[in-house]
Design a protein around this motif. Structure first.
Motif, mmCIF file in Angstrom:
data_model
loop_
_atom_site.group_PDB
_atom_site.id
_atom_site.type_symbol
_atom_site.label_atom_id
_atom_site.label_comp_id
_atom_site.label_asym_id
_atom_site.label_seq_id
_atom_site.Cartn_x
_atom_site.Cartn_y
_atom_site.Cartn_z
ATOM 1 N N GLU A 295 0.821 -1.202 0.000
ATOM 2 C CA GLU A 295 0.000 0.000 0.000
ATOM 3 C C GLU A 295 0.860 1.260 0.000
ATOM 4 O OE1 GLU A 295 -2.452 -0.486 3.417
ATOM 5 O OE2 GLU A 295 -3.911 -1.796 2.401
ATOM 6 N N ASP A 298 2.190 1.692 -3.489
ATOM 7 C CA ASP A 298 1.155 2.141 -4.411
ATOM 8 C C ASP A 298 0.824 3.629 -4.239
ATOM 9 O OD1 ASP A 298 0.993 -0.421 -5.396
ATOM 10 O OD2 ASP A 298 -0.733 -0.984 -4.151
ATOM 11 N N ASN A 299 1.033 4.135 -3.007
ATOM 12 C CA ASN A 299 0.720 5.536 -2.735
ATOM 13 C C ASN A 299 1.826 6.485 -3.148
ATOM 14 O OD1 ASN A 299 -1.795 4.891 -1.661
ATOM 15 N ND2 ASN A 299 -0.963 4.609 0.423
#
Length: 300
Positions: A295, A298-299
């Motif tokens: 995550e 992905d950010n």
């Protein structure tokens, strides 16, 4: 015996002699006196671990004060007890019959063979030498870590594996020392086939106790079997020497955990459930960490 093996053997003998001269036995007289709070904390560790294994919150005393710790997964049985409405989460253990039998077999093997051997190994081989032996085996595994990290798309970790292998195999004298970490701050990036399969969202499957090797799961068992065929030791030695090296590597790893196993087994109410839950909780923790890492990437 080939020249390079004679050199490595001589090097290990020298380290053993140096270690025997440089290190004192781990006796109470040679140990640093610990504060009373630290002693109590260490004495409570097995009990606290067992409470976590039962799915209970515990409070740990640290230098920063009391810290409340909650278990990652509550796994106290296979089916809810009759009339239980507490909302507990139960782990389905479809192979429990086989696993318990194998767990008992492993424990007998540990108690009567491996634990006495580990005690003798600790007595005869100084700790500093055991550390160097472990370093050499870790370095020998680096090419396998590199391949696994590459297939997992972890290219920076694969680069670290390559750097560590080149540095520790040369400057570190065949991996006996770890200048990659100490001098260049290149930290270990271990990756198994099971880790790579997890990266592609392949589930772990049911819990499985492997003969002698202990707690695992279907994915882990496949990883262990596959790595047995592709491990780098197979390319530097032929049978039976390659088998002997792998067995000694496994024994060296076991010896590092033998005292912990003995203490936890003796204090666990149901040792099978305790060790199973500890494995599952660690697995869930790693999965949550991996998900968090994805995550964050992905950010970016």
């Amino acid at each position: 015996m080939p020249a390079y093996r004679q050199g490595a053997f001589a090097l290990i003998i020298c380290l053993f002699l140096l270690g025997g001269c440089a290190s004192a036995p781990d006796t109470p007289e040679n140990s640093a006196v610990q504060p009373q709070d630290n002693k109590q904390s260490q004495n409570n560790e097995p009990a606290l671990a067992e409470e976590l294994a039962k799915g209970k919150d515990v409070t740990v005393q640290t230098s920063q004060g009391a810290v409340s710790v909650s278990p990652v997964v509550v796994a106290v049985g296979d089916t809810p007890e009759s009339g239980n409405t507490g909302g507990e989460v139960y782990y389905n253990d479809p192979w429990e019959g086989f696993n318990r039998a194998m767990f008992s077999f492993n424990n007998v093997s540990y108690q009567y063979v491996l634990l006495p051997l580990a005690d003798g190994y600790h007595y005869v081989v100084p700790g500093v030498v055991r550390d160097k032996i472990g370093n050499a085996f870790d370095n020998l595994r680096e090419p396998l870590n590199l391949v696994n990290n590459t297939f997992a798309g972890e290219f920076s970790e694969a680069g670290a594996n390559l750097g560590r292998f080149l540095i520790n195999s040369t400057v570190g004298l065949l991996g006996l020392f770890d200048p990659a970490s100490d001098w260049f701050d290149i930290k270990p990036q271990k990756q198994t086939i099971a880790n790579t399969l997890q990266r592609y969202d392949i589930g772990s499957g049911p819990y499985l106790v492997i003969p002698i090797l202990g707690p695992s799961d279907s994915r882990g068992a496949l990883s262990t079997l596959t790595e047995g065929f592709v491990h780098p030791v197979n390319y530097i030695a032929e049978p039976p020497e390659s088998y002997q090296l792998r067995i000694f590597e496994g024994f060296d790893d076991f010896s590092n955990q033998s005292d912990t196993y003995r203490k936890l087994y003796e204090q666990a109410e149901d040792p099978y459930i305790f060790f199973r839950n500890q494995y599952i909780q660690g697995q869930r923790r790693d999965e949550l960490f991996e998900l968090s890492e994805r995550e964050q990437q992905d950010n970016l």
